[in-house]
Design a protein around this motif. Sequence first.
Motif, PDB file in Angstrom:
ATOM      1  N   SER A  89      57.932  39.725  -0.548  1.00  0.00           N
ATOM      2  CA  SER A  89      57.372  40.541  -1.618  1.00  0.00           C
ATOM      3  C   SER A  89      57.260  41.989  -1.151  1.00  0.00           C
ATOM      4  O   SER A  89      57.266  42.283   0.044  1.00  0.00           O
ATOM      5  N   GLU A  90      57.125  42.885  -2.106  1.00  0.00           N
ATOM      6  CA  GLU A  90      56.967  44.307  -1.786  1.00  0.00           C
ATOM      7  C   GLU A  90      55.703  44.525  -0.953  1.00  0.00           C
ATOM      8  O   GLU A  90      55.695  45.307  -0.003  1.00  0.00           O
ATOM      9  N   GLU A  91      54.654  43.786  -1.287  1.00  0.00           N
ATOM     10  CA  GLU A  91      53.404  43.900  -0.535  1.00  0.00           C
ATOM     11  C   GLU A  91      53.606  43.456   0.912  1.00  0.00           C
ATOM     12  O   GLU A  91      53.121  44.095   1.849  1.00  0.00           O
ATOM     13  N   HIS A  92      54.344  42.368   1.107  1.00  0.00           N
ATOM     14  CA  HIS A  92      54.634  41.879   2.462  1.00  0.00           C
ATOM     15  C   HIS A  92      55.424  42.920   3.241  1.00  0.00           C
ATOM     16  O   HIS A  92      55.143  43.166   4.421  1.00  0.00           O
ATOM     17  N   LEU A  93      56.405  43.530   2.603  1.00  0.00           N
ATOM     18  CA  LEU A  93      57.206  44.556   3.268  1.00  0.00           C
ATOM     19  C   LEU A  93      56.344  45.764   3.637  1.00  0.00           C
ATOM     20  O   LEU A  93      56.482  46.321   4.735  1.00  0.00           O
ATOM     21  N   GLN A  94      55.455  46.163   2.728  1.00  0.00           N
ATOM     22  CA  GLN A  94      54.561  47.291   3.006  1.00  0.00           C
ATOM     23  C   GLN A  94      53.648  46.972   4.189  1.00  0.00           C
ATOM     24  O   GLN A  94      53.434  47.822   5.049  1.00  0.00           O
ATOM     25  N   ASN A  95      53.119  45.757   4.224  1.00  0.00           N
ATOM     26  CA  ASN A  95      52.260  45.355   5.337  1.00  0.00           C
ATOM     27  C   ASN A  95      53.048  45.364   6.654  1.00  0.00           C
ATOM     28  O   ASN A  95      52.545  45.809   7.683  1.00  0.00           O
ATOM     29  N   PHE A  96      54.271  44.860   6.602  1.00  0.00           N
ATOM     30  CA  PHE A  96      55.122  44.831   7.786  1.00  0.00           C
ATOM     31  C   PHE A  96      55.408  46.252   8.280  1.00  0.00           C
ATOM     32  O   PHE A  96      55.314  46.534   9.478  1.00  0.00           O
ATOM     33  N   GLU A  97      55.735  47.157   7.356  1.00  0.00           N
ATOM     34  CA  GLU A  97      56.013  48.544   7.735  1.00  0.00           C
ATOM     35  C   GLU A  97      54.770  49.224   8.289  1.00  0.00           C
ATOM     36  O   GLU A  97      54.847  49.991   9.249  1.00  0.00           O
ATOM     37  N   HIS A  98      53.611  48.920   7.701  1.00  0.00           N
ATOM     38  CA  HIS A  98      52.358  49.497   8.199  1.00  0.00           C
ATOM     39  C   HIS A  98      52.072  48.985   9.609  1.00  0.00           C
ATOM     40  O   HIS A  98      51.675  49.756  10.493  1.00  0.00           O
ATOM     41  N   GLU A  99      52.263  47.698   9.840  1.00  0.00           N
ATOM     42  CA  GLU A  99      52.043  47.138  11.169  1.00  0.00           C
ATOM     43  C   GLU A  99      52.996  47.758  12.186  1.00  0.00           C
ATOM     44  O   GLU A  99      52.602  48.036  13.326  1.00  0.00           O
ATOM     45  N   ALA A 100      54.245  47.975  11.795  1.00  0.00           N
ATOM     46  CA  ALA A 100      55.212  48.604  12.695  1.00  0.00           C
ATOM     47  C   ALA A 100      54.794  50.033  13.011  1.00  0.00           C
ATOM     48  O   ALA A 100      54.869  50.470  14.168  1.00  0.00           O
ATOM     49  N   ALA A 101      54.343  50.774  12.000  1.00  0.00           N
ATOM     50  CA  ALA A 101      53.880  52.146  12.221  1.00  0.00           C
ATOM     51  C   ALA A 101      52.669  52.157  13.137  1.00  0.00           C
ATOM     52  O   ALA A 101      52.567  52.995  14.040  1.00  0.00           O
ATOM     53  N   GLN A 102      51.754  51.231  12.928  1.00  0.00           N
ATOM     54  CA  GLN A 102      50.562  51.150  13.777  1.00  0.00           C
ATOM     55  C   GLN A 102      50.956  50.834  15.213  1.00  0.00           C
ATOM     56  O   GLN A 102      50.411  51.420  16.153  1.00  0.00           O
ATOM     57  N   ALA A 103      51.902  49.928  15.406  1.00  0.00           N
ATOM     58  CA  ALA A 103      52.344  49.581  16.763  1.00  0.00           C
ATOM     59  C   ALA A 103      52.992  50.785  17.442  1.00  0.00           C
ATOM     60  O   ALA A 103      52.758  51.028  18.633  1.00  0.00           O
ATOM     61  N   LEU A 104      53.795  51.547  16.704  1.00  0.00           N
ATOM     62  CA  LEU A 104      54.418  52.746  17.266  1.00  0.00           C
ATOM     63  C   LEU A 104      53.353  53.783  17.623  1.00  0.00           C
ATOM     64  O   LEU A 104      53.383  54.379  18.707  1.00  0.00           O
ATOM     65  N   PHE A 105      52.411  53.981  16.735  1.00  0.00           N
ATOM     66  CA  PHE A 105      51.303  54.916  16.978  1.00  0.00           C
ATOM     67  C   PHE A 105      50.547  54.503  18.244  1.00  0.00           C
ATOM     68  O   PHE A 105      50.268  55.326  19.117  1.00  0.00           O
ATOM     69  N   ASP A 106      50.236  53.219  18.352  1.00  0.00           N
ATOM     70  CA  ASP A 106      49.495  52.719  19.515  1.00  0.00           C
ATOM     71  C   ASP A 106      50.296  52.911  20.803  1.00  0.00           C
ATOM     72  O   ASP A 106      49.732  53.277  21.840  1.00  0.00           O
ATOM     73  N   ALA A 107      51.601  52.653  20.740  1.00  0.00           N
ATOM     74  CA  ALA A 107      52.439  52.822  21.932  1.00  0.00           C
ATOM     75  C   ALA A 107      52.451  54.280  22.393  1.00  0.00           C
ATOM     76  O   ALA A 107      52.355  54.562  23.596  1.00  0.00           O
TER      77      ALA A 107
END
Length: 167
Positions: A89-107
């Motif tokens: 779903s679009e919501e799932h994709l948005q959550n996935f992209e947000h998690e990826a952005a958060q992981a990059l930010f944290d790194a």
Amino acid sequence: MVQQDRIWEASLVTAINEEFDQLKYLIEDSSGSTEKGDIQAQISRLCGLTDLSHNQSIPFSPTIRLQLQELNEIAMGMVRSNIQVAPPSEEHLQNFEHEAAQALFDAIALNFHFLAQAELSKHAIALSKEAFDSLKSYLGSHPEFDMLERLVLVQDYRVMKLAGDKR
């Protein structure tokens, strides 16, 4: 006596066949009471048992090992041919992209010390404009984003691709 020692193998095959029958029932169930999670749990149970055939430290007879592997292939064939995978779903994709952005930010944040002393540490990070824009869209309001923004080199992907690997 040897036959008596192999009763555990026959019991395992019987248990796997029962799990296999249950998977078949769940896949073919048209009542609407079977949920995707039920099928996934059953697949996990079945594969957990059939995957034992790949463990060389378990003393299966060659015949039983082959039988377990064949049961695994039959089950996986049923799964591949009968389960429709819905697109995310679009919501799932948005959550996935947000998690990826958060992981990059944290790194980047975890490497702040090295990036801030780039001349001494020889550590640096470069992101494509698209990757940085995605990061900014999800975490641009984070209080430490301005600091992070100063540590990252942002370039057009085409420029990065032209630069290539200069090791």
